[in-house]
Design an enzyme around this catalytic site. Structure first.
Site, PDB file in Angstrom:
ATOM      1  N   SER A 681       0.799  -1.226   0.000  1.00  0.00           N
ATOM      2  CA  SER A 681       0.000   0.000   0.000  1.00  0.00           C
ATOM      3  C   SER A 681       0.831   1.274   0.000  1.00  0.00           C
ATOM      4  O   SER A 681       0.287   2.366  -0.056  1.00  0.00           O
ATOM      5  CB  SER A 681      -0.964   0.003   1.181  1.00  0.00           C
ATOM      6  OG  SER A 681      -0.266   0.235   2.375  1.00  0.00           O
ATOM      7  N   LYS A 724      -6.278   3.027   9.150  1.00  0.00           N
ATOM      8  CA  LYS A 724      -5.380   4.034   8.590  1.00  0.00           C
ATOM      9  C   LYS A 724      -5.939   5.441   8.789  1.00  0.00           C
ATOM     10  O   LYS A 724      -5.233   6.366   9.196  1.00  0.00           O
ATOM     11  CB  LYS A 724      -5.160   3.776   7.100  1.00  0.00           C
ATOM     12  CG  LYS A 724      -4.274   2.567   6.840  1.00  0.00           C
ATOM     13  CD  LYS A 724      -4.215   2.241   5.362  1.00  0.00           C
ATOM     14  CE  LYS A 724      -3.229   1.109   5.129  1.00  0.00           C
ATOM     15  NZ  LYS A 724      -3.258   0.635   3.732  1.00  0.00           N
TER      16      LYS A 724
END
Ligand SMILES: Nc1ncnc2c1ncn2[C@@H]1O[C@H](COP(=O)(O)OP(=O)(O)OP(=O)(O)O)[C@@H](O)[C@H]1O
Ligand SMILES: [Mg+2]
Length: 813
Positions: A681, A724
């Site tokens: 990511s 996140k």
């Protein structure tokens, strides 16, 4: 203290029997065999008179005709309870010890000893230490009896407690194995406190020895246990007044009754009866009999039929869940849904609750709360470090040390067959070649198989189908896929600052204060101080450290309250917080500083929850090499390579020197090198950092990025969105770039995030760059050849095409 030998009782012409290898204590019943004719005559003489006799140990058991110098001078006066002629030579006698006494003089030696004895006054100096010591000795003694598997364990201890400390020490001393000299020593010690001290020491040693010998040599340990047990059993011999028949019914009969009461299924019951038959045929003190008894104990003690009555009212369940945990509305809702489905469908397939999330978000404590809400018992098994199938499913019953696996152990502990069973930290279970614990676990969880769960030790089916299993893990990745498929997954991403504040105020603080015995008058913490505590002393998704810091504060306050009195009150304010917790552990991070060239902010997701990472790109003169540092996992390195390749392609479209990168070595570093970083990511974040470096356009500090990148610059979806975003929000970031394909993940974000954050969903790297860089990239004008970096590097800053006016004045050389 009233003492002294003058006033002590004197016994004249009392017959004496010298004892071999035996010290008799006051208040104990002891059987022994008498063979020497002098001793038999002494017995007979005493029996005619008042049944009183003097018993003293021989220093050396092998001497047949001991004289005064071979006999210890301190012994005990005793009453003859019973004599039985055992054969024509020997006589069995049961005596009851009365008082410590000293031989003053031998009055006659033939045909038996008659002496003048003086009773020794007991000294009890009532030291405060005595009470504690007595408690400790009793506890040690109980351990000891358990270790030697004394069958009378349950009757000895209660009987013992009814005595005075003096007597207790004597009874304990007579039960415990120790060298003769030590026993004699204890007999000669008139001070009971002193005796307690010695006993404490002897017991500790003896227990240690038994443990040690267990480990080294089970066979020998067992033999030792058998002798110890023999000795201990002599204390309450059959036929003595203290011996009650119902205390010790025939072992075999008793076992049969217990099996009948346990209501096992037919198979198990048959196994149990067979085992009892085998046990009956074994020598009672043999090692195999011990194994057999242990096995029977296990069978008998399992909750074959016992169930908790389940609570079924959902409102009540909801009330309890709310009482135990703040917030978590979605999670609670899902749990209630799950509970209601379980009520409708008899055997709902494959529905095992899986609670997934970072440490300290309340997974384990939710499990406990679910047990409370459904009226079930709660057991928890940590799978962290479990690596062996046998740990789940038990060892075969072929050696003394065998025992059932942890599943059965826990079921026994629960005492019911329908507990909530929390399988904690499934992701920490290790899998290796020594038999696969995961597949054993699958069997435990599989509703098709778990009604006939077979533990290797128990060796007969146990029905686990009524158990409510709950699994917890920090991450799903390491959990075997088939297991994941079985689970109804509920994610707990972590808490916002405000939620943490509420949890601290309403749950953690009251809990800790109660645990430390503090009242509201003793400790007050303002919301502002709690917020400061959360910001400066913790950086986490859950509330683990937060709870720890609360404990620290409570401890400090307790100390001051102890010093200054019960009424003492402390007030924690943002200003004095440091005096409780020391220097702040975290400063506001570098993330909110000014925009920088070559530095981008990424959002990462680890097992500890979401986290912000700083990606730094740097260039030095070189040959176009690319290096990466900062403990990056393989997948992350690959995605960095992909990002680099994309950038090299992209350069051709830009109005910068197309071979620019060839003149430099590029180095990308991710600080905070201690935590390993993994996953794809970071792709878009790395690409952004490198492009910023090469174009010298700063990256906006306001934005955090996460997304996988393809070579062509497409942005692919990533995991852990909620975690996140929570982390980014926590660090003060209000703008994020995420892949468009992650749109579904945004559905149930916490309100604060929905309301306060701008989230850009993107499909291509170009969109990322538009948002993340503080200026637009210099597009190459139509028809113009790309410049080369050599010999004029400055050329890359040449004019850009129409409509894309750079904010800096163009260079015109
Ligand atoms: N929402 C909440 N309301 C009240 N207390 C909470 C909440 N969340 C967590 N706690 C408390 O925080 C502490 C830590 O929670 P817990 O041990 O359940 O975390 P966990 O998710 O199991 O962590 P780990 O992954 O480290 O095992 C517990 O004392 C728990 O009661
Ligand atoms: Mg836990």
């Amino acid at each position: 203290m009233q003492d002294s030998s003058e006033h002590s009782e004197v016994l004249r012409n009392i017959p004496l029997i010298p004892l071999r290898d035996l010290v008799v204590f006051p208040a104990t019943l002891v059987p022994f065999v008498v063979g020497r004719s002098s001793s038999i005559q002494a017995l007979e003489k005493a029996a005619e008179k008042d049944k009183m006799i003097f018993l003293a140990a021989q220093m050396d058991a092998s001497i047949d005709n001991p004289t005064a110098k071979d006999i210890y001078s301190v012994g005990v006066t005793a009453k003859i309870i019973r004599t039985i002629k055992s054969d024509d030579k020997n006589m069995k006698v049961i005596v009851e010890g009365k008082s410590r006494a000293r031989i003053v003089e031998y009055l006659s030696t033939y045909p038996y000893y008659q002496i003048l004895a003086k009773v020794i006054k007991e000294v009890d100096d009532h030291a405060p230490e005595g009470k504690e010591l007595l408690k400790r000795v009793l506890a040690l003694f109980e351990d000891y009896l358990k270790l030697i598997q004394n069958a009378n364990l349950d009757s000895i201890i209660p009987a013992l407690r009814e005595n005075t400390p003096d007597r207790i020490t004597d009874i304990v001393a007579s039960h415990v194995y120790m060298p003769l000299e030590e026993k004699q020593n204890l007999l000669e010690t008139a001070n009971s406190l002193e005796r307690l001290r010695r006993l404490n020491y002897v017991l500790e040693n003896e227990i240690l020895k038994i443990h040690a010998s267990y480990q080294k040599d089970p066979q020998r340990a067992n033999r030792r246990r058998v002798t110890l047990k023999d000795q201990a059993q002599k204390i309450f011999p059959p036929g003595s007044p203290n011996f009650r028949k119902e205390d010790q019914p025939n072992e075999i009969e008793e076992l049969r009754q217990k099996v009948a009461k346990a209501k096992m299924p037919a198979d198990a019951e048959e196994k149990a009866y067979k085992e009892i038959e085998r046990l009956e045929a074994m020598p009672p003190m043999s090692a195999e009999a011990t194994v057999s008894r242990n096995y029977l104990d296990w069978l008998i003690s399992l909750p074959w039929v016992k169930k908790s009555r389940e609570k079924r009212e959902l409102e009540e369940a909801e009330r309890i869940l709310n009482e135990d945990h703040h917030g978590l509305d979605k999670v609670k809702e899902r749990i209630l849904e799950y509970l209601s489905i379980r009520q409708l469908v008899k055997n709902p397939r494959g529905v095992i609750l899986g609670l997934i999330g970072p440490p300290g978000v309340g997974k384990s404590s939710l499990g406990k709360s679910i047990a409370r809400a459904t009226g079930r018992k709660f057991v928890r098994l940590s799978l962290g470090g479990v690596r062996d199938e046998a740990e789940i499913r038990g060892h075969r019953r072929t050696y003394i040390g065998a025992y059932p696996g942890r599943i059965i152990q826990m079921i026994k502990r629960a005492g019911t067959r329908n507990p909530v069973f929390l399988l904690d930290e499934v992701d920490k279970m290790s899998m290796d070649f020594r038999g696969d614990p995961a597949s054993a676990l699958m069997e435990v969880l599989d509703p098709e198989q778990n009604s006939t769960f077979l533990d290797h030790y128990i060796d007969t089916d146990f029905d686990l189908s009524q158990v409510m299993f709950i699994i917890t893990a920090n991450m799903l990745d390491p959990v075997p896929k088939p297991l994941v498929d079985r689970m109804e997954i509920i994610r707990l991403p972590g808490y916002t600052e405000d939620e943490k504040l509420q949890i601290a105020k309403r749950f953690l603080l009251p809990k800790q204060m109660e645990a430390h015995g503090l009242t509201e008058a003793n400790l007050k913490i303002s919301d502002q101080s709690l917020l400061k505590l959360i910001r400066s002393y913790t950086r986490e998704a859950g509330v683990r450290s937060l709870e720890r810091e609360m404990t620290t504060i409570c401890r400090k306050v307790v100390k001051r309250v102890v010093e200054k009195g019960k009424e003492h009150g402390e007030k924690v304010t943002p200003r004095n917080l440091e005096s409780f917790l020391g220097v702040p552990k975290f400063r506001r991070s570098e993330f909110d500083k000014r925009d920088e060239v070559g530095v981008s902010t990424g959002m990462a997701w680890t097992e500890f929850g979401g986290e912000l990472l700083r990606f730094e790109a740097n260039k030095i003169h070189g040959k176009g090499n690319f290096t990466l540092t900062g403990q990056l996992g393989e997948i992350m390195q690959e995605s960095a390579q992909a990002a680099f390749s994309f950038v090299r392609g992209k350069i051709y479209e830009l109005d910068i020197a197309r071979d620019l990168h060839r003149n430099f070595d590029i180095h990308v570093h991710v600080p905070e090198g201690s935590t390993p970083k993994e996953g794809p990511s970071a792709g878009i974040t790395i690409a952004t950092a490198i492009l910023s470096l090469l174009t010298e356009i700063p990256v906006s500090k306001k934005v955090a990025l996460s997304g996988e990148i393809t070579l062509k610059g497409k942005v692919l979806p990533v995991g852990g969105i909620k975690e996140k975003l929570l982390a980014a929000y926590r660090e003060g970031i209000r703008e994020a770039v995420l892949p468009l394909d992650n749109k579904p993940d945004l559905k149930d974000l916490p309100k604060v995030i929905k309301q306060n954050m701008i989230i850009h969903l993107v499909e291509t790297m170009d969109e990322v760059l538009k948002i993340a860089l503080t200026r637009e990239l210099p597009k190459k004008p139509e028809g113009r050849e790309p410049a080369t970096a050599t010999p004029a590097p400055a050329e890359r800053k040449a004019r850009t095409g129409e409509g894309e006016a750079p904010k800096e004045p163009p260079l015109t050389n």
